[in-house]
Design an enzyme around this catalytic site. Sequence first.
Site, PDB file in Angstrom:
ATOM      1  N   CYS B  87       0.844  -1.207   0.000  1.00 48.92           N
ATOM      2  CA  CYS B  87       0.000   0.000   0.000  1.00 48.92           C
ATOM      3  C   CYS B  87       0.879   1.257   0.000  1.00 48.92           C
ATOM      4  O   CYS B  87       1.525   1.549  -0.993  1.00 48.92           O
ATOM      5  CB  CYS B  87      -0.963  -0.046   1.183  1.00 48.92           C
ATOM      6  N   HIS B 195      -3.255  -5.781   1.213  1.00 41.55           N
ATOM      7  CA  HIS B 195      -2.557  -5.897   2.504  1.00 41.55           C
ATOM      8  C   HIS B 195      -2.455  -7.348   2.986  1.00 41.55           C
ATOM      9  O   HIS B 195      -3.276  -7.780   3.797  1.00 41.55           O
ATOM     10  CB  HIS B 195      -3.325  -5.111   3.569  1.00 41.55           C
ATOM     11  N   GLU B 197      -0.655  -8.607   5.194  1.00 43.21           N
ATOM     12  CA  GLU B 197      -0.461  -8.708   6.652  1.00 43.21           C
ATOM     13  C   GLU B 197      -1.779  -8.711   7.411  1.00 43.21           C
ATOM     14  O   GLU B 197      -1.813  -9.076   8.585  1.00 43.21           O
ATOM     15  CB  GLU B 197       0.462  -7.581   7.148  1.00 43.21           C
TER      16      GLU B 197
END
Lengths: 80, 225
Positions: B87, B195, B197
């Site tokens: 991002c 994302h 994560e």
Amino acid sequence: MPRVIVDVMPKPEILDPQGKAVTGALGRLGYQGLSVRQGKRFEIEVDGELTDERLGQIREAADKLLANTVIESFDVRVDA
Amino acid sequence: MSARIGVVTFPGTLDDVDAARAVRLTGGEPVRLWHGNASLEDVDAVILPGGFSYGDYLRCGAIARFSPVMGEVIRAARAGLPVLGICNGFQVLCEAHLLPGALIRNASRTFICREQPLRVETTATAWSGAYTPGQQITIAIKHAEGAYVADADTVKKLEDDGRVVFRYLGNPNGSVNDIAGVTNERGNVVGLMPHPEHNVDPVVSPSVDGRAFFTGVLAYLQAVS
């Protein structure tokens, strides 16, 4: 104190969603037939004399930081 | 000894804690790196996490790109260190010219936050090797400036060289050719808007498809060591 203006604009082929939003809002306000592209203006105050070398440095800084030349073009001029 | 994965924090970074947690949950050792220190602490790989570094002032990632730690990241990336930009981290990598192109305001002009289906286009990178080519995965996206753009020659070169790593299934933001993530010529630097994560823990995510990023780089590091 000399002042240099750097104008940064999105390149013509790059979509400008902010300009489009402003264009739409103008239309809704009754201002017809106006197309907006939105950019940025930097006003740079220069200490001391504005030499060609100094102006060259500002041009270099504009290319390095103020504009991303992948998506934007810029113009450097001395404020009269 | 597990691999040491650096996670950079800039002022305004949001997802550094999640990124470090994802590294830990998948068997790596997270090492927190501060933007103001020109040191990578001998890490084996670096993650530039998401957020709003320097308040997104000027352009997303434009100021972070000149922070002290980035000088080291750029040097190490050019020498082959695996670097992942997520991002805002992807925006920083583009501003640093480690990856081509740029990210501009979403075509919809709105912030988008949703679970996003993606297709894995290449596994020949330091970060995507644990997937299979063509695999469909679901990873969260949350961004306002995620539309990937590059000039026609650059896009053609990326496509011809197989450097589009992930593609959106259902383009959320106006990215050219549905591009969600790209890699550099060497395949060690990867940037993407989604994302991974946020998709590692079944307690908080409907999919754990993000885990393979982190296990993938560990396997890559093992293979090259």
